[in-house]
Scaffold this active site. Structure first.
Site, PDB file in Angstrom:
ATOM      1  N   GLU A   1       0.929  -1.223   0.038  1.00  0.00           N
ATOM      2  CA  GLU A   1      -0.226  -0.146   0.089  1.00  0.00           C
ATOM      3  C   GLU A   1       0.818   1.338   0.037  1.00  0.00           C
ATOM      4  O   GLU A   1       1.802   1.342   0.642  1.00  0.00           O
ATOM      5  CB  GLU A   1      -0.928   0.159   1.221  1.00  0.00           C
ATOM      6  CG  GLU A   1      -2.418   0.404   0.874  1.00  0.00           C
ATOM      7  CD  GLU A   1      -3.047  -0.460  -0.125  1.00  0.00           C
ATOM      8  OE1 GLU A   1      -2.999  -0.106  -1.314  1.00  0.00           O
ATOM      9  OE2 GLU A   1      -3.695  -1.223   0.309  1.00  0.00           O
TER      10      GLU A   1
ATOM     11  N   GLY B   1     -16.436   5.191  -2.771  1.00  0.00           N
ATOM     12  CA  GLY B   1     -15.626   5.655  -1.599  1.00  0.00           C
ATOM     13  C   GLY B   1     -15.321   4.815  -0.591  1.00  0.00           C
ATOM     14  O   GLY B   1     -14.798   5.030   0.479  1.00  0.00           O
ATOM     15  N   ALA B   2     -15.348   3.463  -1.024  1.00  0.00           N
ATOM     16  CA  ALA B   2     -14.745   2.123  -0.018  1.00  0.00           C
ATOM     17  C   ALA B   2     -13.470   2.016  -0.346  1.00  0.00           C
ATOM     18  O   ALA B   2     -12.760   0.809   0.252  1.00  0.00           O
ATOM     19  CB  ALA B   2     -15.622   1.062  -0.239  1.00  0.00           C
ATOM     20  N   GLY B   3     -12.782   2.678  -1.302  1.00  0.00           N
ATOM     21  CA  GLY B   3     -11.486   2.262  -1.572  1.00  0.00           C
ATOM     22  C   GLY B   3     -11.026   1.020  -2.445  1.00  0.00           C
ATOM     23  O   GLY B   3     -10.079   0.440  -2.533  1.00  0.00           O
TER      24      GLY B   3
ATOM     25  N   SER C   1     -11.624   1.406  -5.656  1.00  0.00           N
ATOM     26  CA  SER C   1     -11.226   2.259  -7.082  1.00  0.00           C
ATOM     27  C   SER C   1     -12.407   2.271  -8.105  1.00  0.00           C
ATOM     28  O   SER C   1     -12.003   1.703  -9.323  1.00  0.00           O
ATOM     29  CB  SER C   1      -9.784   1.292  -7.437  1.00  0.00           C
ATOM     30  OG  SER C   1      -9.337   2.133  -8.667  1.00  0.00           O
ATOM     31  N   SER C   2     -13.212   2.568  -7.750  1.00  0.00           N
ATOM     32  CA  SER C   2     -14.443   2.822  -8.899  1.00  0.00           C
ATOM     33  C   SER C   2     -13.990   3.982  -9.674  1.00  0.00           C
ATOM     34  O   SER C   2     -14.508   3.755 -11.031  1.00  0.00           O
ATOM     35  CB  SER C   2     -15.810   3.499  -8.027  1.00  0.00           C
ATOM     36  OG  SER C   2     -15.387   4.537  -7.252  1.00  0.00           O
TER      37      SER C   2
ATOM     38  N   ASP D   1      -4.353   0.975  -9.493  1.00  0.00           N
ATOM     39  CA  ASP D   1      -5.672   0.781  -9.934  1.00  0.00           C
ATOM     40  C   ASP D   1      -6.124   0.233 -11.114  1.00  0.00           C
ATOM     41  O   ASP D   1      -6.794  -0.614 -11.631  1.00  0.00           O
ATOM     42  CB  ASP D   1      -6.431   1.701  -9.463  1.00  0.00           C
ATOM     43  CG  ASP D   1      -6.341   2.202  -7.868  1.00  0.00           C
ATOM     44  OD1 ASP D   1      -5.585   1.258  -7.346  1.00  0.00           O
ATOM     45  OD2 ASP D   1      -6.674   3.135  -7.583  1.00  0.00           O
TER      46      ASP D   1
HETATM   47  C1  GLA Z   1      -5.131   4.827  -4.101  1.00  0.00           C
HETATM   48  C2  GLA Z   1      -4.622   5.247  -5.336  1.00  0.00           C
HETATM   49  C3  GLA Z   1      -3.570   3.957  -5.764  1.00  0.00           C
HETATM   50  C4  GLA Z   1      -2.694   3.628  -4.546  1.00  0.00           C
HETATM   51  C5  GLA Z   1      -3.447   3.501  -3.233  1.00  0.00           C
HETATM   52  C6  GLA Z   1      -2.756   3.075  -2.136  1.00  0.00           C
HETATM   53  O1  GLA Z   1      -6.102   3.564  -4.243  1.00  0.00           O
HETATM   54  O2  GLA Z   1      -5.316   5.363  -6.261  1.00  0.00           O
HETATM   55  O3  GLA Z   1      -2.578   4.402  -6.814  1.00  0.00           O
HETATM   56  O4  GLA Z   1      -1.465   4.746  -4.139  1.00  0.00           O
HETATM   57  O5  GLA Z   1      -4.188   4.556  -2.899  1.00  0.00           O
HETATM   58  O6  GLA Z   1      -1.731   2.160  -2.077  1.00  0.00           O
END
Ligand code: GLA
Length: 386
Positions: free
Chosen positions: A36, A123-125, A127-128, A173
């Site tokens: 991450e 918004g849940a991380g 990557s929408s 992503d």
């Molecule tokens: C977001 C960014 C990614 C990455 C993560 C953290 O999702 O879009 O490129 O940097 O944060 O790992």
């Protein structure tokens, strides 16, 4: 069986445009096993596409305008094929960014009608945003026969998001969106862009996400601050070691030697990135040995680093990871994505799953008065025509 989000999109297309679409695409969200905040430090990440997606319906409309429709909530934008301005809806920027990037690369598509909708929590991380930008780009690519490779669509999506939308993410992503393979994680070297697929033999184990359902403000500016801090730390170390181009090139010894010059904050940021890159490679080896106990330990260690050294966690995420740590049969857990909210990723024995989820959601409700959400996930292939 047709998925509900897809059905909504297909229905909306017919009711808005009075005809069937020419092309329907699924563009997935992603998870990341480990690695991450390493992508923009030119290090390693281990993402995969999942079965939560944005669905697109497309057709060429033979006009000089694009008509784009979000199904849920229903919103519409229309703009000329050339010389368009940024639309009022933020989602439209991701699609316009793709068009702008295609134009820069010498591809001029005609007008399209597009409807999209999603079962990907926003918004849940998960990557929408990349699901939107890469899914749209791939749709245009197929519709107009541009013959752009999957790799290049990922890169175009990345630059569209950075340069047009202004989101300063790394490349993880978009890669997961375009280059995933069912049941596999990708090990991606974010500098060389070389990647390999790795399967986890998960008969006894499961990967689940728990969504904190909180999204703290300042996420974007904090993200950019972390990326600037990392770049600054690398620059300071470069004074002594000219070969250092990013934190990827720094060893624990080098950072230790430069501790005074870095100061407390930058030293901790650098140590996190160095250790996280090592954890990624160690995790891949552990996967190959089917040593899931080790994989789990690395997930917990990654969370501790994100919390204490990189400082991108929050109390809700920490609470969920603490619950995972104190539950027998949960091998590992950590916050996932940019941080300050969103999901934890949990590796656990299938047999403890229901007990762990029930107990954790209850305790979370008692602690924060918020309903956290279980998100079961399957690892899938990348953006595809359906
Ligand atoms: C977001 C960014 C990614 C990455 C993560 C953290 O999702 O879009 O490129 O940097 O944060 O790992």
């Amino acid at each position: 069986m047709m998925n509900e989000a897809l059905e909504r999109v297909a229905r909306k297309f017919e009711s808005d445009f009075g005809t069937k679409p020419e092309l329907i695409l699924r563009s997935p969200g992603r998870i990341n096993l480990i690695g991450e905040h390493t992508d923009y430090n030119m290090g390693f990440v281990v993402p995969s596409a999942i079965d939560k997606s944005v669905y697109f319906a497309f057709r060429k409309n033979g006009r000089d305008e694009h008509r784009l429709v979000a199904a849920d909530p229903a919103q519409k934008v229309a703009f000329p094929v050339s010389g368009f301005q940024k639309g009022e809806h933020f989602w439209a920027h991701f699609l316009q960014g793709g068009l702008w990037k295609l134009d820069q690369e010498g591809h001029q598509p005609g007008g399209v009608d597009v409807v999209f909708g999603s079962d990907l929590p926003i918004g849940a991380g998960l990557s929408s945003s990349s699901a939107l930008s890469c899914g749209f780009l791939e749709g245009m690519n197929l519709l107009f026969g541009f013959e752009i490779s999957r790799f290049d669509i990922a890169m175009l999506g990345h630059f569209a998001e950075r340069e047009y939308v202004g989101l300063k993410g790394g490349i993880m992503d978009q890669f997961a969106n375009m280059l995933s393979k069912p049941d596999h994680f990708i090990l991606l070297d974010c500098r060389s862009k070389e990647y390999t697929h790795h399967q986890l033999i998960m008969d006894e184990y499961d990967i689940i996400l728990i969504n904190t359902c909180v999204e703290h403000k300042l996420t974007e500016s904090d993200y950019n601050t972390r990326s600037a801090e990392s770049a600054r730390a690398a620059e300071i170390i470069r004074d002594r070691y000219p070969e250092v181009r990013s934190l990827r090139d720094v060893s624990l010894e080098m950072a230790g030697e430069m501790k005074n010059q870095l100061g407390d904050v930058l030293y901790r940021r650098a140590m996190y990135v160095i250790r996280e890159n090592r954890r990624v490679l160690d995790t891949i080896q552990a996967c190959h040995r089917n040593d899931y106990k080790k994989v789990g330990e690395n997930l917990f260690a990654s969370h501790a680093g994100l919390r204490d050294e990189y400082e991108v966690s929050c109390k809700e995420l920490d609470f969920l990871v603490d619950q995972a740590m104190s539950t027998e049969g949960v091998l590992g857990a950590r916050m996932m994505g940019g941080g300050f909210g969103g999901c934890t990723i949990n590796l656990l024995e299938k047999k403890v799953r229901d007990h762990f989820v029930r107990r954790t959601l209850n305790l979370y409700r008692q602690e924060f008065g918020i309903e956290a959400q279980l998100i079961p996930v399957r690892l899938t292939g990348s953006t595809e025509v359906i």
